[in-house]
Scaffold this active site. Structure first.
Site, PDB file in Angstrom:
ATOM      1  N   LYS A   1       1.682  -2.538   8.862  1.00 25.64           N
ATOM      2  CA  LYS A   1       2.812  -1.643   8.993  1.00 25.64           C
ATOM      3  C   LYS A   1       4.033  -2.421   9.511  1.00 25.64           C
ATOM      4  CE  LYS A   1       3.498   2.558  11.068  1.00 25.64           C
ATOM      5  NZ  LYS A   1       3.143   4.110  11.093  1.00 25.64           N
TER       6      LYS A   1
ATOM      7  N   LEU B   1       0.555  -1.411  -0.109  1.00 23.65           N
ATOM      8  CA  LEU B   1       0.020   0.002  -0.060  1.00 23.65           C
ATOM      9  C   LEU B   1       0.812   1.128  -0.020  1.00 23.65           C
ATOM     10  CD1 LEU B   1      -2.739  -1.065   2.636  1.00 23.65           C
ATOM     11  CD2 LEU B   1      -2.870  -0.818   0.335  1.00 23.65           C
ATOM     12  N   GLY B   2       2.170   1.267   0.574  1.00 23.49           N
ATOM     13  CA  GLY B   2       2.916   2.424   0.649  1.00 23.49           C
ATOM     14  C   GLY B   2       4.230   1.892   1.354  1.00 23.49           C
ATOM     15  N   LYS B   3       5.246   2.950   1.138  1.00 18.69           N
ATOM     16  CA  LYS B   3       6.541   2.647   1.652  1.00 18.69           C
ATOM     17  C   LYS B   3       7.011   4.043   2.445  1.00 18.69           C
ATOM     18  CE  LYS B   3       9.176  -0.839  -0.740  1.00 18.69           C
ATOM     19  NZ  LYS B   3       8.465  -1.074  -1.895  1.00 18.69           N
ATOM     20  N   GLY B   4       7.503   3.751   3.445  1.00 12.56           N
ATOM     21  CA  GLY B   4       8.032   4.960   4.310  1.00 12.56           C
ATOM     22  C   GLY B   4       9.613   4.570   4.756  1.00 12.56           C
TER      23      GLY B   4
ATOM     24  N   PHE C   1      10.066   3.907   7.519  1.00  8.21           N
ATOM     25  CA  PHE C   1      10.030   3.016   8.919  1.00  8.21           C
ATOM     26  C   PHE C   1       9.919   1.779   8.512  1.00  8.21           C
ATOM     27  CE2 PHE C   1       5.808   2.967   7.555  1.00  8.21           C
ATOM     28  CZ  PHE C   1       5.359   4.182   7.028  1.00  8.21           C
ATOM     29  N   GLY C   2       9.399   1.616   7.193  1.00  7.99           N
ATOM     30  CA  GLY C   2       9.178   0.119   6.384  1.00  7.99           C
ATOM     31  C   GLY C   2       8.181   0.105   5.523  1.00  7.99           C
TER      32      GLY C   2
ATOM     33  N   ASP D   1       3.303  15.241  14.753  1.00  4.64           N
ATOM     34  CA  ASP D   1       3.446  15.238  13.407  1.00  4.64           C
ATOM     35  C   ASP D   1       2.145  15.217  12.647  1.00  4.64           C
ATOM     36  OD1 ASP D   1       5.150  14.936  11.225  1.00  4.64           O
ATOM     37  OD2 ASP D   1       5.399  12.898  11.330  1.00  4.64           O
TER      38      ASP D   1
ATOM     39  N   VAL E   1       4.172  -0.705   4.184  1.00  2.00           N
ATOM     40  CA  VAL E   1       2.715  -0.890   4.624  1.00  2.00           C
ATOM     41  C   VAL E   1       2.037  -1.896   3.577  1.00  2.00           C
ATOM     42  CG1 VAL E   1       0.463  -0.150   5.227  1.00  2.00           C
ATOM     43  CG2 VAL E   1       2.446   1.386   5.446  1.00  2.00           C
TER      44      VAL E   1
END
Ligand SMILES: *[C@@H]1O[C@H](CO)[C@@H](O)[C@H](O)[C@H]1NC(C)=O
Ligand SMILES: *[C@@H]1O[C@H](CO)[C@@H](O)[C@H](O)[C@H]1NC(C)=O
Ligand SMILES: *[C@@H]1O[C@H](CO)[C@@H](O)[C@H](O)[C@H]1NC(C)=O
Ligand SMILES: *[C@@H]1O[C@H](CO)[C@@H](O)[C@H](O)[C@H]1NC(C)=O
Ligand SMILES: *[C@@H]1O[C@H](CO)[C@@H](O)[C@H](O)[C@H]1NC(C)=O
Ligand SMILES: *[C@@H]1O[C@H](CO)[C@@H](O)[C@H](O)[C@H]1NC(C)=O
Ligand SMILES: *[C@@H]1O[C@H](CO)[C@@H](O)[C@H](O)[C@H]1NC(C)=O
Ligand SMILES: *[C@@H]1O[C@H](CO)[C@@H](O)[C@H](O)[C@H]1NC(C)=O
Ligand SMILES: *[C@@H]1O[C@H](CO)[C@@H](O)[C@H](O)[C@H]1NC(C)=O
Length: 895
Positions: A615, A594-597, A599-600, A712, A602
């Site tokens: 996540k 679904l997504g990347k950041g 932190f790792g 945040d 999702v």
């Protein structure tokens, strides 16, 4: 058809008092003259003989007022006074009645320039948690409106509420309740809103009590084509509908007997479902061989009733058992004589209603009783949001409450926060009726007496805060048996014997419960007072947890392959914990990203048949575990509809994962930038998203103990579900993990550039006002759809740019051009002013989130008023002569 309000005006003095019908009593009637003082006053209105009393015992808010004297002479006395509601969004009348009984409820609104403002108010009327209608006054006698509804009570209580929809102040002149027979006016479910109720006689101009024993209002309706006929004989009106004699004794026929009798009307809401009641009686003396027989059809030939022969001097009522619809709101009924009929059709009375679906369920009846008792016994009348149903609709939920909303069942109260509400006396046993309660916060009051034993039966409680009161006695041992309880705060009760019972001590030792008994102190470095956790046991409690984490964190950095991480069950409950193999199964081996950041990654997952977002924390992340803990702790503790919920978490060896509810529509940033397709969020959508995100944040600041600072807040942390409902996300992780494309800030001060409060950055002193700053930036983005920082702009930061643009242009130059000017300019100004207040460099001068939520709700009201104004709804049904067709056919019933 004539609007119902005609009956209030006594323009015609010559209405005949039909021969004296035996006076009916007014038993069961509730007739309130609103704003009548003193509160024990009663009087009898001369023209109707109805006895009115003051409304003071049915409502605890509002101001009394009187209409301008010049209008009194032509109006019935109950409309001379009124009650207005400048305070609060929703104000409600409360009636103690019987569940399942049926009432005709009538609200009357006569403005009469009572406030010398010469401005006709617009507002909404709710029945319980459901919107009944809008009240939009017209100019007759400076604003006159009558609204009637037939409603079946779902509880032993009825609430009728006036709700602000814009800047004008709601008011009410009189409120009347009339019991009706259960077996009349039956709709499939829901209630019936009266559109029109007419009879066909030249005089009088209206009929109500006491000719009508149910005090329905009947309005005279005749036009040039129709003739009125009448009889002096008594008509049998004993079918359940109790049609009044003056209605039954007159009827209309057409002047030209060979034409069908047509009755036409147009509903303002074309999608509304309609219920129609027609009353017939033969009132002419028929000669031998005379037959009056006719068919009733509607909208171009749909059969409604065939071969009707009205009975001699006896009322027959024809109605549909199912609702009628017309694709354009036009209804046309034809009464056509049949071949054998020698006489033209007639009709004696006609009633038209539209159907109101009661979608919102009321809060569990016992819990409502309990909340009302709590409100009364602690004299919480100054709580302006404590009006109407406690949980429903969610938008007007009582402040300090959190509720669960199970599908097709009444809402239940799951948390009660009365911290700092000046409560005194003992802890009321009414609280024990809130059987679904999970969190209870009665801190910072003046409560005395012992800790009540009823807590022992409230098995779902996980959190009890009784700190800073004046409780005495002992700490009861039964806390040890409350299995779900994780935190009890009893600090700041100087007279409480702080000896801990043995069983409780055992429980504390097993680390499944935290008990706080000492005083509160101010935490270093934070501007908020937070309770310093004094541990009543060797190794338990939040403080210990943090210390332990710090230690394990150090250990972990030194030896990442360390075997088992001790787990503190005080907050992390086992139920929500899942294994790594379950994560694999859930995500189908990490099939869909679904997504990347930073932190790792999702992943999408399925837990049973609910979708979730998983996540996974990357192994390389240094501070991961601490932040992970922080987020799990926070999310397991706080529950709010505008915070992304944690479904579970995985803490299995080196695999750390957070499992959230799935938010199908991605984040607000993506939606604003067009990354998720060309769909443009409307002004209304944006306001709704803004207020929801604000509510989530407000909850962190005010609804949690200790208060939370998100740190945040930004558009990419506001997620949208499939209905574009907004929730705030990322608690704890994002503050120390750089998100793709954004640079990482110092480890001490956490946040995202552009959103970061400059004062916090400078002083390193964190407060909830830092979130307010970030939220102000979010608001500016929502309005302008500009980048937060854009080096190519004259002023790179969005707040400076907006300020700069406003000094030289108007609001249009900054609002997102994609909106195509489809927004309320006043609302846009208001929201920009609010946003600029939020980004004030000095945190002291920024508003609180509670204030922000309030202001945003006003913007929504402005927008609603704007859209309503453009649609011109809610005038009454009007007479209309048009034909149309409809395919539906309905089986009518007759009496
Ligand atoms: C009101 O009651 C009085 C006394 O019973 C009666 O004389 C009068 O006609 C009534 N008025 C109306 C409008 O019914
Ligand atoms: C309704 O009942 C409650 C509790 O029994 C009572 O406190 C309240 O005064 C009643 N209200 C009215 C208008 O009778
Ligand atoms: C109210 O009545 C006064 C005098 O009849 C009139 O001047 C005024 O315009 C009216 N106001 C409204 C809002 O209809
Ligand atoms: C209507 O039904 C309710 C509950 O079934 C009952 O208490 C009430 O007496 C009924 N009223 C009438 C007029 O039949
Ligand atoms: C009555 O209606 C019929 C049929 O529409 C028409 O032929 C006739 O002229 C009408 N009579 C009068 C008096 O209008
Ligand atoms: C119109 O009627 C429909 C169907 O009953 C209802 O859902 C809708 O809310 C109504 N609209 C207004 C503005 O009352
Ligand atoms: C009346 O209704 C019946 C049954 O629907 C139909 O057969 C008959 O033709 C109708 N008569 C007239 C005059 O419309
Ligand atoms: C008219 O009346 C006659 C005699 O009563 C009956 O046989 C016939 O069916 C009737 N016609 C209609 C259309 O009702
Ligand atoms: C329905 O009524 C409205 C208002 O009277 C009218 O303008 C419109 O033409 C009617 N529609 C039809 C299909 O007759």
């Amino acid at each position: 058809m004539k609007p119902i309000h005609g009956f209030l005006l006594l323009l015609i003095t010559a209405y005949d008092l039909v021969e004296s019908v035996e006076a009916q009593d007014q038993s069961g009637f509730i007739s309130l003259a609103c704003g009548l003082v003193p509160k024990d006053t009663t009087y009898t209105e001369k023209t109707t003989n109805i006895t009115y009393k003051s409304d003071a015992n049915y409502i605890d808010s509002g101001l009394v007022g009187r209409i301008n004297d010049q209008y009194k002479a032509q109006l019935q006395q109950q409309t001379w006074t009124l009650r207005s509601f400048p305070e609060g969004e929703r104000n409600c009348y409360n009636f103690n009645l019987t569940a399942k009984s049926k009432y005709l409820i009538r609200g009357t609104f006569i403005y009469g320039n009572y406030d010398s403002m010469n401005q006709l108010p617009i507002f909404d009327l709710h029945i319980g948690p459901n919107k009944w209608t809008s009240v939009k006054l017209d100019g007759v006698a400076n604003g006159t409106m009558v609204r009637e509804i037939i409603h079946v009570l779902t509880q032993d209580r009825l609430q009728v509420c006036l709700v602000k929809t814009g800047k004008t102040i709601p008011f009410i002149s009189s409120l009347e309740l009339r019991p009706l027979n259960n077996n009349t006016y039956v709709s499939e479910s829901g209630s019936l809103i009266a559109v029109s109720r007419v009879f066909f006689s030249p005089t009088p101009s209206f009929i109500r009590y006491d000719e009508d024993i149910h005090d329905r209002e009947w309005i005279r309706h005749l036009d040039n084509e129709k003739l009125s006929i009448s009889t002096d004989l008594l008509v049998d009106t004993s079918n359940l509908y109790d049609v009044p004699q003056p209605v039954a004794k007159t009827a209309c026929i057409l002047a030209n007997a060979s034409q069908p009798l047509t009755l036409d009307w147009t509903l303002d809401n074309i999608t509304a479902l309609s219920y129609v009641y027609m009353h017939f009686a033969e009132i002419q003396n028929l000669k031998d061989g005379d037959i009056r027989e006719f068919n009733i059809t509607y909208n171009g030939g749909n059969n409604w009733y065939s071969y009707l022969r009205p009975r001699k001097l006896e009322i027959t009522t024809v109605f549909s058992t199912r609702a009628l619809i017309s694709p354009d709101g036009n209804f046309s009924f034809s009464l056509t004589r049949t071949g054998n009929s020698t006489l033209p059709p007639l009709i004696n009375g006609l009633e038209i209603y539209t159907f109101l679906d009661l979608i919102q369920l009321e809060t569990d009846q016992d819990e409502v009783s309990s909340m009302l008792s709590i409100k009364t016994s602690y004299e919480l009348t100054e709580k302006v949001r404590w009006q109407g149903d406690p949980c429903a609709p969610q938008f007007y939920r009582w402040e300090g409450l959190n509720c669960s909303y199970p599908d097709s069942e009444p809402p239940r109260i799951i948390s009660l926060n009365l911290s700092g509400s000046n409560l005194s006396g003992t802890i009321t046993p009414e609280i024990s009726k809130l059987t679904q309660l999970i969190e209870l916060d009665l801190s910072k009051n003046d409560l005395s007496g012992e800790i009540p034993s009823f807590f022992a039966d409230m098995k779902l409680l996980t959190f009890i805060d009784l700190s800073n009161n004046d409780l005495s006695g002992k700490i009861p041992p039964f806390f040890a048996d409350m299995k779900l309880l994780t935190l009890i705060n009893l600090s700041g009760n100087p007279n409480l014997n702080s000896k801990i019972p043995y069983s409780l001590q055992q429980r504390i030792n097993s680390k499944s419960l935290t008990l706080i008994v000492s005083e509160t102190v101010t935490h270093k470095g934070e501007s908020k007072k937070v309770p310093m956790v004094a541990i009543a046991a060797p190794v338990a409690g939040v403080f210990a947890l943090l210390v332990l984490l710090a230690i394990f964190f150090v250990v972990r950095r030194k030896n990442t392959k360390r075997a088992k991480r001790p787990f503190n069950p005080s907050i992390m409950t086992k139920e929500r914990r899942i294994t790594y193999s379950e994560v694999l199964k859930m995500t189908n081996n990490f099939e869909r990203v679904l997504g990347k950041g930073g932190f790792g990654t999702v992943y999408h997952g399925n837990l049973g048949d609910t979708q979730v977002a998983v996540k996974m924390l990357s192994h390389s992340s240094a501070q991961g575990y601490k932040e992970f803990k922080a987020e799990v702790e926070l999310l397991l503790r706080v529950h709010h509809r505008n915070l992304v919920g944690l479904v579970g978490y995985c803490d299995d060896g080196d695999n750390l994962a957070l499992i959230y509810e799935y938010m199908a529509n991605g984040d607000l940033r993506e939606n604003m930038s067009g990354k998720r397709g060309g769909h443009v969020l409307t002004w209304e959508n944006r306001l709704q998203i803004a207020v929801e995100a604000a509510q989530g944040l407000e909850y962190l600041h005010n609804g949690c103990t200790p208060p939370m600072v998100h740190r945040d807040v930004k558009t990419s942390n506001i997620l949208l579900n499939e209905r574009s409902g907004a929730k705030l996300a990322d608690f704890g992780l994002s503050r120390s993990f750089p998100i793709d494309g954004e640079s990482h800030v110092s480890t001490v001060v956490a946040g995202t550039p552009g959103y970061l409060d400059p004062e916090y950055y400078r002083t390193n002193c964190l407060s909830e006002k830092s979130d307010v700053y970030s939220f102000g930036v979010v608001l500016l983005e929502i309005v302008t759809n500009q980048h937060v920082i854009d080096k190519t702009r004259e002023r790179p930061h969005i707040s400076e740019w907006v300020g700069f643009m406003l000094t030289k242009g108007d609001i249009k130059s900054i609002v997102d051009p994609k909106l195509m000017r489809d927004y309320d300019t006043n609302g846009a100004w208001k929201i920009v002013e609010l946003a600029l207040g939020c980004v004030n460099p000095s945190s002291n001068r920024r508003p609180t989130m509670a204030h922000v939520v309030m202001e945003l709700n006003e913007c929504i009201a402005l927008e609603n008023a704007r859209r309503q104004g453009s649609e011109e709804m809610y005038s009454k049904g009007s007479v209309d002569f048009s034909r149309l067709s409809s395919a539906s056919e309905f089986a009518p019933g007759a009496r």
